[in-house]
Design an enzyme around this catalytic site. Structure first.
Site, PDB file in Angstrom:
ATOM      1  N   ASN A 132      71.104  85.951  65.540  1.00  0.00           N
ATOM      2  CA  ASN A 132      71.273  84.944  64.555  1.00  0.00           C
ATOM      3  C   ASN A 132      70.763  85.580  63.281  1.00  0.00           C
ATOM      4  OD1 ASN A 132      72.628  83.459  66.311  1.00  0.00           O
ATOM      5  ND2 ASN A 132      71.537  81.382  65.606  1.00  0.00           N
ATOM      6  N   ARG A 133      71.572  85.072  62.060  1.00  0.00           N
ATOM      7  CA  ARG A 133      70.850  85.889  60.645  1.00  0.00           C
ATOM      8  C   ARG A 133      70.030  84.672  60.289  1.00  0.00           C
ATOM      9  NH1 ARG A 133      75.865  86.311  56.727  1.00  0.00           N
ATOM     10  NH2 ARG A 133      74.004  86.392  55.171  1.00  0.00           N
TER      11      ARG A 133
END
Ligand code: CTP
Length: 417
Positions: free
Chosen positions: A224-225
């Site tokens: 995930n960013r």
């Protein structure tokens, strides 16, 4: 532009300790943010750093004694003009002189005339920091309204380690900005609570930050960013409000470890789950600011997955939901805060989705950020809403991530038994 970002008049007080060299980096950051900085150095500070360095970086002469520029009555004028006084480093001697209300040089005289926020960033040997005289001085100064930061732990001047190290310059600049933002909101006639009260003393806090990453093979991950900046800001602000903080960080941008925080690094969701649940056993508050990867590959490929003729299909399975586990775990009740990054659509607004998530997750508070192009992720600033399980809803105005963190801690502190 946020009001706090307009150029401000800052006095940077430098006292004589080896950490004085880091004040140059703080000065550079304040100048880059557009502020006007007057360096007021003690005589012993100038034994460590030459005036020329400060003058080149600030664009102004360094001031030291009360007998320079006497016709301008600088010891009064400087304090009156200042919108923030920042002391980097604040030595044990400077803290002692401040406590006594001395006016034996330009810096202490300025401190007596200043009516703006004062941020003292101590740096000294552990023995000096822990000496009852210093402990009393810090308590007195805090009671009078000076923000005295907790120092970092780590390598000191020699080979010795312990609390007493100057926090890293970006962290100092972040707190300076927080106090300027607070000054802006109070001078605008607001009734803002102070952003760094010592209201979390004796509280144990766990914060998760960053993304998690699930390895697919020895070189690839599914993740995930998240820069981790918001979680780090929450941990920093809680530590400076007196809490005992454990920060569980996954994949993050290039961030310095926060001062006075127990940092644990993890990679996968399951590692984060174990670290968060373990640290949460004795916690009063858990804040899940991490962007947790909901899925992981069912199998980790021992060798690098080859490109081949067709792109591979990678079967996934669910990861544990850490937040759900925290609220359903059979342990004494603690306050649980979740985060939600949402986008609105034709079926509902960002807030509608946030409210539904709060109910689904069962946490006490939920910070909702609108995401999309140029919002929240990897940005310095943040905004959103804070929703409560009690039906409350509060807007979190655009500001630094530290300012948002301060508002979240205000809401948490109100709800703690
Ligand atoms: N969270 C968690 N464990 C997971 C996924 C999310 O603890 N496996 C936490 C996050 O740290 C955050 C909150 O749950 O505090 C909401 O995260 P989000 O990804 O928005 O929630 P999801 O349940 O994954 O919802 P969505 O279906 O919108 O992805």
């Amino acid at each position: 532009m946020i009001e706090s970002d307009r150029p401000r008049e800052i006095v940077l007080g430098v006292s004589g300790g080896i950490a004085a060299y880091k004040s140059c980096e703080v000065l550079r950051r304040l100048r880059e943010a557009g502020h006007h900085v007057q360096v007021v150095a003690t005589r012993s500070a100038l034994e460590f750093i030459g005036a020329a360095t400060f003058e080149a970086l600030s664009g102004r002469p360094v001031m030291t004694g009360v007998f320079e520029n006497v016709h301008d009555v600088e010891h009064v004028a400087l304090g009156r003009r200042a919108e923030l006084v920042l002391l980097v480093p604040a030595t044990a001697d400077l803290l002692a002189r401040m406590t006594q209300g001395r006016a034996d040089d330009l810096l202490t005289s300025t401190l007596l005339t200043a009516r703006c926020p004062v941020l003292a960033v101590p740096a000294m040997h552990t023995e000096m920091w822990e000496h009852p005289a210093t402990v009393d001085n810090v308590a007195t100064l805090r009671r009078r309204g000076t923000v005295v930061l907790e120092p970092a732990s780590g390598r000191l001047t020699g080979a010795d380690t312990g609390p007493g190290r100057l926090p890293e310059p970006p962290e100092i600049a972040e707190f300076a900005r927080l106090l300027l933002e607070w000054g802006a909101s109070t001078s605008a006639g607001g009734t803002e609570p102070f952003p760094l009260p010592r209201d979390l003393e004796g509280r144990r806090v766990v914060v998760s930050a960053g993304g998690t990453a699930e390895p697919l093979d020895p070189v690839r991950t599914l993740g995930n960013r998240s820069s981790g900046r918001q979680g780090y800001a929450l941990a920093r602000v809680a530590a400076q409000r007196g809490a005992d903080v454990t920060l569980v960080a996954g994949t993050i941008a290039d961030l310095d470890p926060p001062a006075a925080v127990d940092l644990r690094r993890v990679q996968t969701t399951r590692e984060m789950r174990d670290a968060v649940l373990d640290a949460s056993k004795a916690a009063d508050v858990v804040v899940m600011a991490a962007a947790v990867s909901d899925f992981r590959p069912t199998a980790l490929s021992a060798g690098k997955i080859k490109k081949g003729e067709e792109p591979p299909s990678i079967p996934l399975e669910f990861n544990p939901d850490i937040l759900r586990e925290l609220v359903t775990e059979d342990v004494p009740r603690r306050l649980v805060v979740g985060f939600a990054a949402e986008t609105g659509d034709e079926h509902g607004s960002v807030l509608d989705y946030g409210r539904a998530k709060l109910e689904r997750k069962g946490c006490d508070l939920l910070v909702v950020n609108a995401v999309g192009a140029g919002k929240a992720f990897e940005m310095e600033d943040n905004e959103g809403w804070l929703l409560g399980a009690d039906g409350s809803s509060m807007s979190l105005p655009m500001g630094s991530k530290a300012a948002l963190a301060a508002r979240v801690w205000d809401a948490v502190a109100e709800r703690l038994p």
